[in-house]
Design an enzyme around this catalytic site. Sequence first.
Site, mmCIF file in Angstrom:
data_model
loop_
_atom_site.group_PDB
_atom_site.id
_atom_site.type_symbol
_atom_site.label_atom_id
_atom_site.label_comp_id
_atom_site.label_asym_id
_atom_site.label_seq_id
_atom_site.Cartn_x
_atom_site.Cartn_y
_atom_site.Cartn_z
ATOM 1 N N SER A 140 0.859 -1.189 0.000
ATOM 2 C CA SER A 140 0.000 0.000 0.000
ATOM 3 C C SER A 140 0.893 1.236 0.000
ATOM 4 C CB SER A 140 -0.864 0.021 1.272
ATOM 5 O OG SER A 140 -1.501 1.283 1.433
ATOM 6 N N TYR A 153 -1.500 -1.395 10.261
ATOM 7 C CA TYR A 153 -1.650 -1.581 8.806
ATOM 8 C C TYR A 153 -0.423 -1.033 8.077
ATOM 9 C CZ TYR A 153 -3.914 -1.136 4.170
ATOM 10 O OH TYR A 153 -4.240 -1.227 2.827
HETATM 11 P P1 NAD Z 1 -11.767 -5.783 -0.238
HETATM 12 O O1 NAD Z 1 -12.337 -5.757 1.120
HETATM 13 O O2 NAD Z 1 -12.649 -5.466 -1.379
HETATM 14 O O3 NAD Z 1 -11.114 -7.212 -0.537
HETATM 15 C C1 NAD Z 1 -10.327 -7.866 0.413
HETATM 16 C C2 NAD Z 1 -10.572 -9.365 0.285
HETATM 17 O O4 NAD Z 1 -9.676 -10.027 1.199
HETATM 18 C C3 NAD Z 1 -11.992 -9.767 0.662
HETATM 19 O O5 NAD Z 1 -12.553 -10.616 -0.323
HETATM 20 C C4 NAD Z 1 -11.813 -10.493 1.986
HETATM 21 O O6 NAD Z 1 -12.775 -11.515 2.188
HETATM 22 C C5 NAD Z 1 -10.417 -11.047 1.826
HETATM 23 N N1 NAD Z 1 -9.815 -11.400 3.117
HETATM 24 C C6 NAD Z 1 -9.794 -10.664 4.260
HETATM 25 N N2 NAD Z 1 -9.208 -11.365 5.247
HETATM 26 C C7 NAD Z 1 -8.845 -12.557 4.718
HETATM 27 C C8 NAD Z 1 -8.188 -13.704 5.227
HETATM 28 N N3 NAD Z 1 -7.814 -13.797 6.522
HETATM 29 N N4 NAD Z 1 -7.949 -14.735 4.384
HETATM 30 C C9 NAD Z 1 -8.340 -14.675 3.092
HETATM 31 N N5 NAD Z 1 -8.981 -13.629 2.553
HETATM 32 C C10 NAD Z 1 -9.229 -12.579 3.360
HETATM 33 O O7 NAD Z 1 -10.522 -4.796 -0.188
HETATM 34 P P2 NAD Z 1 -9.408 -4.427 -1.287
HETATM 35 O O8 NAD Z 1 -9.284 -2.969 -1.259
HETATM 36 O O9 NAD Z 1 -9.645 -5.112 -2.565
HETATM 37 O O10 NAD Z 1 -8.121 -5.023 -0.560
HETATM 38 C C11 NAD Z 1 -7.194 -5.855 -1.237
HETATM 39 C C12 NAD Z 1 -5.795 -5.493 -0.789
HETATM 40 O O11 NAD Z 1 -5.490 -4.182 -1.235
HETATM 41 C C13 NAD Z 1 -5.580 -5.482 0.723
HETATM 42 O O12 NAD Z 1 -4.349 -6.088 1.028
HETATM 43 C C14 NAD Z 1 -5.557 -4.009 1.064
HETATM 44 O O13 NAD Z 1 -4.815 -3.739 2.212
HETATM 45 C C15 NAD Z 1 -4.890 -3.472 -0.190
HETATM 46 N N6 NAD Z 1 -5.056 -2.028 -0.412
HETATM 47 C C16 NAD Z 1 -6.267 -1.498 -0.696
HETATM 48 C C17 NAD Z 1 -6.391 -0.125 -0.928
HETATM 49 C C18 NAD Z 1 -7.707 0.516 -1.255
HETATM 50 O O14 NAD Z 1 -7.778 1.755 -1.277
HETATM 51 N N7 NAD Z 1 -8.751 -0.249 -1.535
HETATM 52 C C19 NAD Z 1 -5.260 0.680 -0.852
HETATM 53 C C20 NAD Z 1 -4.032 0.114 -0.556
HETATM 54 C C21 NAD Z 1 -3.930 -1.249 -0.355
#
Ligand code: NAD
Length: 284
Positions: A140, A153
């Site tokens: 991130s 985080y």
């Molecule tokens: P999201 O909530 O849409 O998707 C996250 C997915 O991870 C979900 O399907 C959830 O069920 C799954 N998950 C959570 N805990 C889990 C576990 N213990 N085992 C297996 N699966 C699990 O969110 P997203 O934004 O798509 O997040 C994906 C990645 O992107 C994450 O690592 C998040 O930190 C990172 N991220 C997101 C953003 C943003 O702005 N959306 C920014 C920076 C980083």
Amino acid sequence: MARLDGKVAVITGGASGIGEGTLRLFAEEGARVVIADIQDERGQQLAEELGPSTTYLHTDVSQEEQVQGAVRLAVDKWGRLDCMFNNAGFGGVSGPIELTDMAAYDTTMAVLLRGVFLGIKHAAGVMKEQRGGSIVSTASIAGMQAGFGPHAYSAAKAAVIHLTRSVSVELGEFNVRANAVCPGVIGTNIFTTPFGFTGAAADAAVRKVSDAFADWPPMKRSGMPRDIAEAVAWLASDASAYVTGQHFAIDGGLTAGRDITEMRDRIGRAYGIDFSQMPPPGQQ
Ligand code: NAD
């Protein structure tokens, strides 16, 4: 020929957001994918929708035998593992440091750091043996600069960036690459799940959050899962064959720096001059 024809991938967190966007792009590009997530109903629906080139496995990334099971499923079903996308995540524990509940801290780290470590560990074994593969982990911009996520985080994401570098050095000679993507603000359920939104309410909330952040990056829009998926597809493909040990901010320029007009306006306020009525700096 599609970019990922013949490739086999595991995508953790593949049932939503960035993982789902990457799953859809990988399927379009000819890959076969194990969707590894804990949202069973959603994961199974996606596998049904996308057909036999995808399959779902309940995989809690904090549990070693479950991560190992996802890797084993890819190899048993399709004979190899070309891309491990360690992407599952959530916001985790937040709030002032002195009030941090340590059980919640442990859970946060178990998913965001241990989960990635386990994904790399089990993918590396297979990939070393087959002498090739691409590991991509979702860090991130919060792992690059302060202020984009809670403390635990941010620390976990910084660790993912450095873990990526560290393992890339070991894996390079086996033609196994490790890179990280650092999303900026991407409209996904990461912003809705903590507030209990589901279904259509969650979709509406994602749109509201995307709008709320739209003017933040220089590109003046929030990111979409597809923006990250395209970078992951490139890192998984042979087009990035000589790229390893790197992390890439995909954030519409959010971490590039500040807008110089902020500086101009501060100087203006100090001297009581309205610079906004004058040509931009350098053009006088
Ligand atoms: P999201 O909530 O849409 O998707 C996250 C997915 O991870 C979900 O399907 C959830 O069920 C799954 N998950 C959570 N805990 C889990 C576990 N213990 N085992 C297996 N699966 C699990 O969110 P997203 O934004 O798509 O997040 C994906 C990645 O992107 C994450 O690592 C998040 O930190 C990172 N991220 C997101 C953003 C943003 O702005 N959306 C920014 C920076 C980083």
